[in-house]
Write an enzyme that holds these catalytic residues in place. Structure first.
Site, PDB file in Angstrom:
ATOM      1  CB  CYS A 188      50.254  69.915  24.130  1.00 30.05           C
ATOM      2  SG  CYS A 188      51.238  68.938  25.252  1.00 30.05           S
ATOM      3  CD  GLU A 206      46.813  72.476  20.417  1.00 31.56           C
ATOM      4  OE1 GLU A 206      45.908  72.919  21.137  1.00 31.56           O
ATOM      5  OE2 GLU A 206      47.882  72.020  20.870  1.00 31.56           O
ATOM      6  CD  GLU A 212      51.645  71.006  28.524  1.00 29.47           C
ATOM      7  OE1 GLU A 212      51.314  71.489  27.413  1.00 29.47           O
ATOM      8  OE2 GLU A 212      51.514  69.824  28.833  1.00 29.47           O
ATOM      9  CE  LYS A 264      37.520  69.141  35.286  1.00 31.07           C
ATOM     10  NZ  LYS A 264      37.135  68.083  34.326  1.00 31.07           N
TER      11      LYS A 264
HETATM   12  O1  TXE Z   1      40.093  71.550  26.353  1.00 32.81           O
HETATM   13  P1  TXE Z   1      39.752  72.221  27.747  1.00 32.81           P
HETATM   14  P2  TXE Z   1      39.096  70.729  25.384  1.00 32.81           P
HETATM   15  C1  TXE Z   1      43.454  71.944  23.043  1.00 32.81           C
HETATM   16  C2  TXE Z   1      43.237  71.232  21.728  1.00 32.81           C
HETATM   17  C3  TXE Z   1      41.789  70.880  21.790  1.00 32.81           C
HETATM   18  C4  TXE Z   1      41.220  72.082  22.497  1.00 32.81           C
HETATM   19  C5  TXE Z   1      39.900  71.867  23.170  1.00 32.81           C
HETATM   20  O2  TXE Z   1      43.485  72.117  20.677  1.00 32.81           O
HETATM   21  O3  TXE Z   1      41.224  70.726  20.516  1.00 32.81           O
HETATM   22  O4  TXE Z   1      42.195  72.393  23.447  1.00 32.81           O
HETATM   23  O5  TXE Z   1      39.954  70.736  24.039  1.00 32.81           O
HETATM   24  C6  TXE Z   1      38.688  71.544  32.121  1.00 32.81           C
HETATM   25  N1  TXE Z   1      37.948  76.007  34.562  1.00 32.81           N
HETATM   26  N2  TXE Z   1      43.999  71.072  24.065  1.00 32.81           N
HETATM   27  O6  TXE Z   1      37.846  71.486  25.176  1.00 32.81           O
HETATM   28  O7  TXE Z   1      38.342  72.714  27.740  1.00 32.81           O
HETATM   29  C7  TXE Z   1      38.078  70.409  31.347  1.00 32.81           C
HETATM   30  O8  TXE Z   1      37.001  69.844  32.051  1.00 32.81           O
HETATM   31  C8  TXE Z   1      38.654  74.931  34.929  1.00 32.81           C
HETATM   32  C9  TXE Z   1      45.405  71.130  24.259  1.00 32.81           C
HETATM   33  O9  TXE Z   1      38.987  69.381  25.889  1.00 32.81           O
HETATM   34  O10 TXE Z   1      40.851  73.159  28.028  1.00 32.81           O
HETATM   35  C10 TXE Z   1      39.272  69.481  31.201  1.00 32.81           C
HETATM   36  O11 TXE Z   1      39.487  68.741  32.389  1.00 32.81           O
HETATM   37  N3  TXE Z   1      38.740  73.818  34.194  1.00 32.81           N
HETATM   38  C11 TXE Z   1      45.844  70.378  25.418  1.00 32.81           C
HETATM   39  C12 TXE Z   1      40.437  70.439  31.006  1.00 32.81           C
HETATM   40  O12 TXE Z   1      39.973  71.680  31.537  1.00 32.81           O
HETATM   41  C13 TXE Z   1      38.091  73.790  33.012  1.00 32.81           C
HETATM   42  C14 TXE Z   1      45.081  69.263  25.928  1.00 32.81           C
HETATM   43  C15 TXE Z   1      40.880  70.637  29.560  1.00 32.81           C
HETATM   44  O13 TXE Z   1      39.770  71.003  28.777  1.00 32.81           O
HETATM   45  C16 TXE Z   1      37.343  74.874  32.560  1.00 32.81           C
HETATM   46  C17 TXE Z   1      43.670  69.350  25.659  1.00 32.81           C
HETATM   47  C18 TXE Z   1      37.286  76.037  33.389  1.00 32.81           C
HETATM   48  N4  TXE Z   1      36.629  77.134  33.029  1.00 32.81           N
HETATM   49  C19 TXE Z   1      43.190  70.214  24.734  1.00 32.81           C
HETATM   50  N5  TXE Z   1      36.821  74.569  31.345  1.00 32.81           N
HETATM   51  C20 TXE Z   1      47.268  70.282  25.760  1.00 32.81           C
HETATM   52  N6  TXE Z   1      47.921  71.367  26.160  1.00 32.81           N
HETATM   53  O14 TXE Z   1      47.817  69.200  25.759  1.00 32.81           O
HETATM   54  C21 TXE Z   1      37.237  73.321  31.046  1.00 32.81           C
HETATM   55  N7  TXE Z   1      37.998  72.829  32.054  1.00 32.81           N
END
Ligand code: TXE
Length: 475
Positions: A289, A386, A255, A181
């Site tokens: 990240c 972050e 990660e 996804k």
């Molecule tokens: O992340 P999410 P978001 C951090 C960064 C950013 C913050 C929020 O600080 O500002 O996270 O970003 C899916 N079960 N990083 O809201 O929600 C979602 O659809 C399963 C760090 O975008 O974690 C997407 O595909 N999946 C980071 C993915 O998770 C779920 C990269 C990431 O979204 C879900 C991105 C659930 N309950 C953001 N809820 C890094 N480590 O590089 C959401 N998703």
């Protein structure tokens, strides 16, 4: 082998307007959820309508992946699987220009980055893991390592294609099948990748792409037909997923976020360090990240370094992601922009000094100027949380011990950077840093042969390299 793709000549290279389905069992199909729109963050125009997978769609995808695992992909000899991975890598190279343009308009990142970094690294990952597919018994996991089964993979929006490659290439090399996804703000290149799988004649069901938001991700990781969950994203969602997976037989790798320290000692080559700092925090708008979001500089050179850093920041061009001269593109979404603004305002409120070079931001779209905060204390939110944007927090230190203590003073542990001409000091520091990836006199360097992953709240498990095979094999 990994030639850079030629630059796209105009913004008309890719016309992607239209409706996009899910990719299940080798075909593009409609989803049962309400379709959603993918937006170009540089001008807020609608790029495409994208299908939303509900639980029944996820179920179909998982069943297709299971069938493909049981009947074709699992039993296939590694050398045969390798051929498909090589083929995918070559098609990625052939279609590099198309992939780079689509990545830039869906994500907002500069075309120079998607063209010269993201897409070549995607090809490199498929080449690299193709090489492992027929050599798994030499990987040190025992005589007859077996694939785990069906992998459910959820990825974020900051490197949509590259995160896909990090997830899919090792899974396939080991003989697993995949339901992936992509993030809801950047689903398009995953669908283009699905088309590449078709072009490579990958057997139906080996790779399935389900688009949608958090609920789709939740349905995927909770599905009982999944054997292994791999997630990259926020620490908060990582925790939720860990709770869902706990008490099941599923394997999990996470990660998550980071708050990396970039440590500059007083003997460092300062101009080189400035380039590393700029690359560390302004590459990909800081949506990284492992971004070097905390600069720790030794007191004697702090003023000099900041002066040079500001002069360098004043040369950064912020603007149209499709312009080859752009250094800093658009912020990926309105929500991310709001988060960056909120944390920056908190930085000012808590007493840090904010500076940005003069720069004219486009009126339409999501933009944030490169920003540096000085006079930052360890207790400030901008030193702890972050930000995931082009915002650097500067702290100073006197001794190497203090540098290490400050660098480790974070719940995260993904990456760090060290700048010194003294090899012994570099090693001394690296041995004391609690971070999965440590760069010396460089930053944000990636190689498919090098494992990547975090300590502490940055997650667990490694992606890349031989270690990246571990999560996808039973020994
Ligand atoms: O992340 P999410 P978001 C951090 C960064 C950013 C913050 C929020 O600080 O500002 O996270 O970003 C899916 N079960 N990083 O809201 O929600 C979602 O659809 C399963 C760090 O975008 O974690 C997407 O595909 N999946 C980071 C993915 O998770 C779920 C990269 C990431 O979204 C879900 C991105 C659930 N309950 C953001 N809820 C890094 N480590 O590089 C959401 N998703």
């Amino acid at each position: 082998v990994f030639e850079y793709a030629p630059a796209p000549e105009s913004r008309d290279v890719v016309d992607i307007r239209g409706s996009y389905g899910l990719f299940i069992d080798g075909e593009f199909v409609d989803g049962h959820g309400e379709p959603f729109k993918s937006i170009n963050p540089a001008d807020e125009s609608v790029l495409a309508d994208v299908a939303r997978a509900d639980e029944t769609d996820v179920d179909r995808a998982v069943k297709a992946a299971r069938r493909a695992f049981d009947t074709v992909w699992g039993p296939m000899p590694g050398r045969e699987r390798a051929k498909y991975l090589y083929r995918i890598a070559r098609i990625v190279q052939e279609r590099a220009r198309e992939l780079a343009v689509l990545e830039s308009i869906d994500n907002g990142k500069p075309i120079r980055e998607s063209r010269d970094v993201d897409v070549p690294l995607v090809a490199a990952h498929f080449f690299y893991y193709a090489g492992w597919a027929d050599k798994l018994r030499y990987a040190g996991f025992g005589d007859d390592p077996r694939p785990v089964g069906v992998a459910g993979q959820v990825i974020p929006w900051n490197f949509p294609l590259l995160m896909l490659a990090w997830k899919i290439a090792p899974a396939l090399a080991c003989g697993n099948t995949v339901v992936l996804k992509p993030a809801e703000t950047t689903p398009l290149t995953a669908l283009l990748f699905a088309d590449i799988c078709r072009q490579a004649e990958l057997p139906p069901g080996v790779v399935n792409i389900v688009t949608g938001a958090g609920e789709t991700g939740r349905a995927l990781v909770a599905h009982e037909g999944i054997d292994k969950v791999a997630f990259t994203g926020s620490t908060e969602v990582g925790r939720q997923i860990a709770r869902v997976v706990a008490g099941t037989r599923k394997r999990l790798t996470l990660e998550l976020g980071g708050k990396a320290a970039n440590i500059v000692y007083d003997d460092a080559a300062l101009d080189q360090a400035v380039e590393g700092i700029v690359n560390g925090i302004f590459f990909n708008q800081g949506h990284v990240c492992c971004a070097g979001s905390r600069l720790l500089v030794q007191e004697p050179v702090a003023d000099e370094l900041l002066e040079r850093l500001k002069a360098r920041m004043a040369t950064l061009r912020v603007g149209d992601p499709l312009d080859k001269n752009t250094d800093v593109g658009a912020i990926n979404s309105a929500a991310q922009l709001a988060k960056i603004r909120e944390l920056s305002e908190a930085g000012e409120r808590e007493g840090a000094e904010r500076w940005s070079p003069p720069c004219e931001l486009p009126a339409q779209g999501y933009w944030f100027a490169p920003t540096v905060f000085t006079g930052v204390a360890q207790s400030h939110r901008i030193a702890r949380e972050e930000i995931f944007g082009p915002v650097l927090s500067v702290l100073t230190f006197r001794t190497p011990e203090e540098a290490v203590t400050k660098a480790n003073n974070t719940p995260y542990g993904l990456s760090a950077g060290i700048w010194t001409e003294k090899g012994s000091l570099s090693l001394w520091t690296a041995q004391r840093l609690r971070a999965g990836v440590i760069w010396a006199n460089t930053f944000n360097k990636f190689d498919p042969a090098s494992p990547f992953g975090g300590y502490k709240e940055s997650g667990f498990g490694r992606e890349g390299g031989r270690h990246g095979l571990e999560g996808y094999l039973d020994v």
